[in-house]
Design an enzyme around this catalytic site. Sequence first.
Site, PDB file in Angstrom:
ATOM      1  N   HIS A 122       3.675   1.785  -1.643  1.00  0.00           N
ATOM      2  CA  HIS A 122       4.015   2.071  -3.049  1.00  0.00           C
ATOM      3  C   HIS A 122       2.783   2.573  -3.809  1.00  0.00           C
ATOM      4  CE1 HIS A 122       7.006  -1.269  -2.139  1.00  0.00           C
ATOM      5  NE2 HIS A 122       7.794  -0.315  -2.563  1.00  0.00           N
ATOM      6  N   VAL A 151       3.112   5.217   5.084  1.00  0.00           N
ATOM      7  CA  VAL A 151       1.850   4.478   5.222  1.00  0.00           C
ATOM      8  C   VAL A 151       2.089   3.372   6.251  1.00  0.00           C
ATOM      9  CG1 VAL A 151       0.097   3.105   4.033  1.00  0.00           C
ATOM     10  CG2 VAL A 151       1.234   4.977   2.824  1.00  0.00           C
ATOM     11  N   GLU A 159       0.815  -1.205   0.000  1.00  0.00           N
ATOM     12  CA  GLU A 159       0.000   0.000   0.000  1.00  0.00           C
ATOM     13  C   GLU A 159       0.868   1.284   0.000  1.00  0.00           C
ATOM     14  OE1 GLU A 159      -3.145  -0.139  -0.701  1.00  0.00           O
ATOM     15  OE2 GLU A 159      -3.359   2.026  -0.468  1.00  0.00           O
TER      16      GLU A 159
END
Length: 288
Positions: free
Chosen positions: A37, A177, A35
């Site tokens: 990337h 993230v 996620e």
Amino acid sequence: MKTETTIQGLTASLAPARTAKKLIGFVPTMGNLHEGHLTLVRAAKKICDVVVVSIFVNPIQFGAGEDFDSYPRTLEQDSRLLADVGCDIIFAPSVEQMYGKHPRLTNIRVSQITNDLCGESRPGHFDGVAVVVTKLFNIVQPDYAFFGQKDYQQLAVIRQLVQDLNIPLEVIGVPIVRAADGLALSSRNGYLSEEERIAAPTIYQLLKQAEVALGEGQALSQVLANISIELTQVGFVVDYVEARQPNLQPIEQFDRDVVLFVAAKLGSTRLIDNLQINFKTSVHDKNR
Ligand code: PAF
């Protein structure tokens, strides 16, 4: 979405976009996408007309005994994920395509800011990153390039490189993230055993606790030492726990933002994380 494996093929695929003066966004990766990337690709889609994602496990940024051979290569799965987020072109060259044609006699060394933190523990790593990123920039010639802030030092190195060498593009840093439990997403998280995965979010929990402790006026040296001690207690082998100014220079005064950095090994998996702290309103005299 197209996948190109050669520089020639990529150049041909990008030619119409270049002729039409479309904005080209670039997300360099080593694949095994998560996620984090995909968030970079989404950020690129927002401001660019065409988004290129490179997938290349760069041998020259791995040291002896590091995980170059075992680094997960998952091109099919990555392609599906990239198609879903609207990537336009995947560039997935071989090592021969990137390095094979002529012996490479040029090295790129960004000094000073690579002397400590990961630069100290992984000698030559940032030289390898600087070389491959410069090559990729020259191959893709993007308008914007997107990098995650999890690799904070890498991002600083690339910004410096772009500035020093007048590379005509804008570097965009994208926030970390995290998984629901706070662990910063990383392809290397996949190496963790079930037990290690449960312990891994301790890094972020301790960074957040450190933020509170510093806000309450605890001395920075003590706060950093506590992170180290507590990580060791839950089974990490600590590489470093450090604080720097956002530009990676040593901390001089505590009425500015600081960034806390952690690198630690859990079993054979090396994890890194960082937390930016804004001290403007919360600092106590004791920290000076
Ligand atoms: O952050 C990474 O995945 C790599 O270091 C990069 C920037 C793709 C260069 O190989």
